[in-house]
Structures are given as C-alpha cells and as structure tokens.
Write a protein that holds these residues in place. Structure first.
Motif, PDB file in Angstrom:
ATOM      1  N   ASP A 103      46.832  60.941  55.290  1.00  0.00           N
ATOM      2  CA  ASP A 103      47.827  61.807  53.709  1.00  0.00           C
ATOM      3  C   ASP A 103      47.271  62.332  53.065  1.00  0.00           C
ATOM      4  OD1 ASP A 103      49.603  63.453  51.546  1.00  0.00           O
ATOM      5  OD2 ASP A 103      50.638  64.136  53.715  1.00  0.00           O
ATOM      6  N   ALA A 104      46.084  63.324  52.899  1.00  0.00           N
ATOM      7  CA  ALA A 104      45.338  63.089  51.945  1.00  0.00           C
ATOM      8  C   ALA A 104      46.520  62.885  50.240  1.00  0.00           C
ATOM      9  CB  ALA A 104      44.446  64.582  51.083  1.00  0.00           C
ATOM     10  N   GLU A 105      47.529  63.586  49.708  1.00  0.00           N
ATOM     11  CA  GLU A 105      48.026  63.414  49.138  1.00  0.00           C
ATOM     12  C   GLU A 105      48.346  62.322  47.997  1.00  0.00           C
ATOM     13  OE1 GLU A 105      48.622  66.204  46.107  1.00  0.00           O
ATOM     14  OE2 GLU A 105      47.247  67.606  47.476  1.00  0.00           O
ATOM     15  N   ILE A 106      49.016  61.492  49.488  1.00  0.00           N
ATOM     16  CA  ILE A 106      49.112  60.040  49.116  1.00  0.00           C
ATOM     17  C   ILE A 106      47.891  59.528  48.517  1.00  0.00           C
ATOM     18  CG2 ILE A 106      49.622  58.702  50.326  1.00  0.00           C
ATOM     19  CD1 ILE A 106      52.024  59.994  52.315  1.00  0.00           C
ATOM     20  N   GLU A 107      46.926  59.761  49.710  1.00  0.00           N
ATOM     21  CA  GLU A 107      45.750  58.672  48.406  1.00  0.00           C
ATOM     22  C   GLU A 107      45.850  59.190  47.648  1.00  0.00           C
ATOM     23  OE1 GLU A 107      44.322  56.589  50.602  1.00  0.00           O
ATOM     24  OE2 GLU A 107      46.036  56.611  52.162  1.00  0.00           O
ATOM     25  N   LYS A 108      45.630  60.016  46.957  1.00  0.00           N
ATOM     26  CA  LYS A 108      45.056  60.812  45.974  1.00  0.00           C
ATOM     27  C   LYS A 108      46.157  60.277  44.401  1.00  0.00           C
ATOM     28  CE  LYS A 108      44.706  64.628  43.114  1.00  0.00           C
ATOM     29  NZ  LYS A 108      45.609  66.396  42.966  1.00  0.00           N
ATOM     30  N   ARG A 109      47.362  60.485  45.077  1.00  0.00           N
ATOM     31  CA  ARG A 109      48.681  59.581  43.972  1.00  0.00           C
ATOM     32  C   ARG A 109      48.005  58.553  43.864  1.00  0.00           C
ATOM     33  NH1 ARG A 109      50.872  60.023  40.045  1.00  0.00           N
ATOM     34  NH2 ARG A 109      52.719  59.890  39.435  1.00  0.00           N
ATOM     35  N   SER A 111      45.151  56.681  43.607  1.00  0.00           N
ATOM     36  CA  SER A 111      44.281  56.408  43.302  1.00  0.00           C
ATOM     37  C   SER A 111      44.963  56.881  42.036  1.00  0.00           C
ATOM     38  CB  SER A 111      43.387  57.432  43.226  1.00  0.00           C
ATOM     39  OG  SER A 111      42.439  57.260  44.660  1.00  0.00           O
ATOM     40  N   GLU A 112      45.450  58.098  41.155  1.00  0.00           N
ATOM     41  CA  GLU A 112      46.059  58.170  39.667  1.00  0.00           C
ATOM     42  C   GLU A 112      47.271  57.268  39.050  1.00  0.00           C
ATOM     43  OE1 GLU A 112      46.435  63.190  40.643  1.00  0.00           O
ATOM     44  OE2 GLU A 112      47.963  61.972  40.953  1.00  0.00           O
ATOM     45  N   VAL A 113      48.061  56.526  40.532  1.00  0.00           N
ATOM     46  CA  VAL A 113      48.865  55.860  39.833  1.00  0.00           C
ATOM     47  C   VAL A 113      48.210  54.149  39.507  1.00  0.00           C
ATOM     48  CG1 VAL A 113      50.267  53.841  40.167  1.00  0.00           C
ATOM     49  CG2 VAL A 113      51.028  55.984  41.456  1.00  0.00           C
ATOM     50  N   ALA A 114      47.283  53.695  40.283  1.00  0.00           N
ATOM     51  CA  ALA A 114      45.731  53.029  39.621  1.00  0.00           C
ATOM     52  C   ALA A 114      45.735  53.075  39.207  1.00  0.00           C
ATOM     53  CB  ALA A 114      45.688  52.419  41.187  1.00  0.00           C
ATOM     54  N   GLN A 115      45.306  54.274  38.607  1.00  0.00           N
ATOM     55  CA  GLN A 115      44.344  54.344  37.473  1.00  0.00           C
ATOM     56  C   GLN A 115      44.324  54.500  36.304  1.00  0.00           C
ATOM     57  OE1 GLN A 115      41.392  58.229  37.334  1.00  0.00           O
ATOM     58  NE2 GLN A 115      40.568  57.049  36.234  1.00  0.00           N
ATOM     59  N   SER A 116      45.579  54.877  36.058  1.00  0.00           N
ATOM     60  CA  SER A 116      46.884  55.022  35.382  1.00  0.00           C
ATOM     61  C   SER A 116      47.217  54.249  34.383  1.00  0.00           C
ATOM     62  CB  SER A 116      47.523  56.188  35.287  1.00  0.00           C
ATOM     63  OG  SER A 116      48.930  55.610  35.978  1.00  0.00           O
ATOM     64  N   ARG A 117      47.552  52.594  35.046  1.00  0.00           N
ATOM     65  CA  ARG A 117      47.841  51.086  35.191  1.00  0.00           C
ATOM     66  C   ARG A 117      46.260  50.777  34.312  1.00  0.00           C
ATOM     67  NH1 ARG A 117      51.900  54.224  37.229  1.00  0.00           N
ATOM     68  NH2 ARG A 117      53.754  53.405  37.014  1.00  0.00           N
ATOM     69  N   GLY A 118      45.082  51.205  34.543  1.00  0.00           N
ATOM     70  CA  GLY A 118      44.068  49.919  34.700  1.00  0.00           C
ATOM     71  C   GLY A 118      43.574  49.580  36.122  1.00  0.00           C
ATOM     72  N   PHE A 119      43.584  50.057  37.170  1.00  0.00           N
ATOM     73  CA  PHE A 119      43.596  49.168  38.331  1.00  0.00           C
ATOM     74  C   PHE A 119      42.593  50.265  38.579  1.00  0.00           C
ATOM     75  CE2 PHE A 119      47.329  46.819  37.111  1.00  0.00           C
ATOM     76  CZ  PHE A 119      47.293  46.084  38.568  1.00  0.00           C
ATOM     77  N   ARG A 120      41.617  49.439  39.857  1.00  0.00           N
ATOM     78  CA  ARG A 120      40.763  50.354  40.902  1.00  0.00           C
ATOM     79  C   ARG A 120      40.609  50.076  41.950  1.00  0.00           C
ATOM     80  NH1 ARG A 120      35.144  49.777  42.075  1.00  0.00           N
ATOM     81  NH2 ARG A 120      35.020  47.415  40.536  1.00  0.00           N
ATOM     82  N   ILE A 121      41.113  50.964  42.613  1.00  0.00           N
ATOM     83  CA  ILE A 121      41.859  50.332  44.280  1.00  0.00           C
ATOM     84  C   ILE A 121      40.175  49.464  44.705  1.00  0.00           C
ATOM     85  CG2 ILE A 121      42.162  50.988  46.078  1.00  0.00           C
ATOM     86  CD1 ILE A 121      44.137  52.906  44.196  1.00  0.00           C
ATOM     87  N   HIS A 122      40.399  48.719  45.378  1.00  0.00           N
ATOM     88  CA  HIS A 122      39.235  48.195  46.480  1.00  0.00           C
ATOM     89  C   HIS A 122      39.992  48.577  47.842  1.00  0.00           C
ATOM     90  CE1 HIS A 122      36.541  46.451  43.450  1.00  0.00           C
ATOM     91  NE2 HIS A 122      37.761  46.067  42.333  1.00  0.00           N
ATOM     92  N   ASP A 123      40.284  48.555  47.740  1.00  0.00           N
ATOM     93  CA  ASP A 123      41.097  49.113  49.107  1.00  0.00           C
ATOM     94  C   ASP A 123      43.120  48.060  49.391  1.00  0.00           C
ATOM     95  OD1 ASP A 123      41.481  48.869  52.087  1.00  0.00           O
ATOM     96  OD2 ASP A 123      41.568  46.533  52.502  1.00  0.00           O
ATOM     97  N   HIS A 124      43.510  49.350  50.367  1.00  0.00           N
ATOM     98  CA  HIS A 124      44.943  49.367  50.261  1.00  0.00           C
ATOM     99  C   HIS A 124      45.699  49.291  51.401  1.00  0.00           C
ATOM    100  CE1 HIS A 124      44.205  53.649  50.088  1.00  0.00           C
ATOM    101  NE2 HIS A 124      45.920  53.818  50.582  1.00  0.00           N
ATOM    102  N   SER A 125      46.334  49.254  51.469  1.00  0.00           N
ATOM    103  CA  SER A 125      47.081  49.932  53.322  1.00  0.00           C
ATOM    104  C   SER A 125      49.060  49.730  52.879  1.00  0.00           C
ATOM    105  CB  SER A 125      47.176  48.607  53.793  1.00  0.00           C
ATOM    106  OG  SER A 125      48.204  47.579  53.913  1.00  0.00           O
ATOM    107  N   LEU A 126      49.099  51.078  53.529  1.00  0.00           N
ATOM    108  CA  LEU A 126      50.507  51.751  53.290  1.00  0.00           C
ATOM    109  C   LEU A 126      51.637  51.905  54.771  1.00  0.00           C
ATOM    110  CD1 LEU A 126      52.637  53.082  51.948  1.00  0.00           C
ATOM    111  CD2 LEU A 126      51.453  55.021  52.602  1.00  0.00           C
ATOM    112  N   HIS A 127      52.509  50.712  54.460  1.00  0.00           N
ATOM    113  CA  HIS A 127      53.493  50.988  55.940  1.00  0.00           C
ATOM    114  C   HIS A 127      54.817  51.775  55.125  1.00  0.00           C
ATOM    115  CE1 HIS A 127      51.014  47.315  57.172  1.00  0.00           C
ATOM    116  NE2 HIS A 127      50.156  47.858  56.777  1.00  0.00           N
TER     117      HIS A 127
END
Length: 144
Positions: A103-109, A111-127
């Motif tokens: 889901d592109a919206e979930i992926e976008k969100r 990234s926004e959450v990580a960025q707003s907290r000063g993080f840069r995502i390298h990898d992730h998984s959602l279960h």
C-alpha cells in the motif's frame, strides 16, 4: 534463470536437496513455508531428505539471499522466496493464514513518521495481526 543457475549464482553447489527445496518454493501456491512444511512436502513427493538437511539448506538460502525468514507466530520461522520487491503481511491470529499486500499510502506515511522524528528508514517490515474472515479459517467463531 533456472534453479541450478540460481543456486550456483548464490555461491552454493547445486546439490539435489538444494534444487528440490528451491523448486518447491518456486512452484508452491503457499508462499510462506516452515522447515516442517518443506520436509513434509518433500516426503510426500518421495524425496528422501532429512529434516536436518532441510533446516541447513533453508539457512544457507537465507544467507545467500534466495529466501527471506519471517517470525509470524511465536518462535516458528517461515520462509518465502526472495522476489526482490517490498511487501507487508496480514497474519490471521486464528488459523495462521498470511496475505501479502503493498500500500503506497502506508509506505508514504511510515516515511513521514520516521522523518518527523529524525529517522531515515533503511529497511522495515510491517506485520498486521488480525482475525481473517475466510470461510475455511480453522478457528473461525460460529455465527450466533
């Protein structure tokens, strides 16, 4: 690329157990298999491969990047073939059925959450753990 080439390209010898296990993942309609699932399917096909060999090959395939390991329920690991694209998972808490989704919206969100907290995502998984509504869910509650 055929199974033999995939195994050799990953730096492993193309032994019969390795080829059979990789072919099993490539042809299976079930995308997430445990070592026990693989062992049972090999036995059903008449392939004489021990459970210890299955575990060893799965670990080798994971290290080589051919398979991805997940822990959806407790300590039970399941593997899926690495097809290269990102996806997330819905897991039924009752019957263990797994659905993949993107889901592109979930992926976008995320990234926004990580960025707003000063993080840069390298990898992730959602279960996402939920109860499915499949008619064949093993533990589906009866309608009142």
């Amino acid at each position: 690329m055929n199974s033999t080439a995939k195994v050799k390209t990953s730096g492993l010898k193309a032994t019969l157990p390795r080829l059979r296990i990789l072919e099993l993942f490539e042809k299976s309609t079930v995308r997430h298999l445990s070592a026990e699932d693989v062992y049972k399917l090999l036995q059903k096909d008449g392939t004489d491969t021990g459970l210890a060999t299955v575990y060893r090959v799965l670990m080798q395939f994971e290290q080589a990047g051919l398979l991805i390991r997940h822990h959806f329920e407790s300590d039970k690991a399941v593997f899926e073939i690495n097809r290269g694209g990102h996806h997330d998972h819905l897991v039924c808490m009752q019957c263990g059925h797994v659905e993949e989704f993107y889901d592109a919206e979930i992926e976008k969100r995320q990234s926004e959450v990580a960025q707003s907290r000063g993080f840069r995502i390298h990898d992730h998984s959602l279960h996402i753990y939920a109860d499915c509504s499949r008619a064949d869910c093993a533990n589906r509650p009866l309608k009142s």
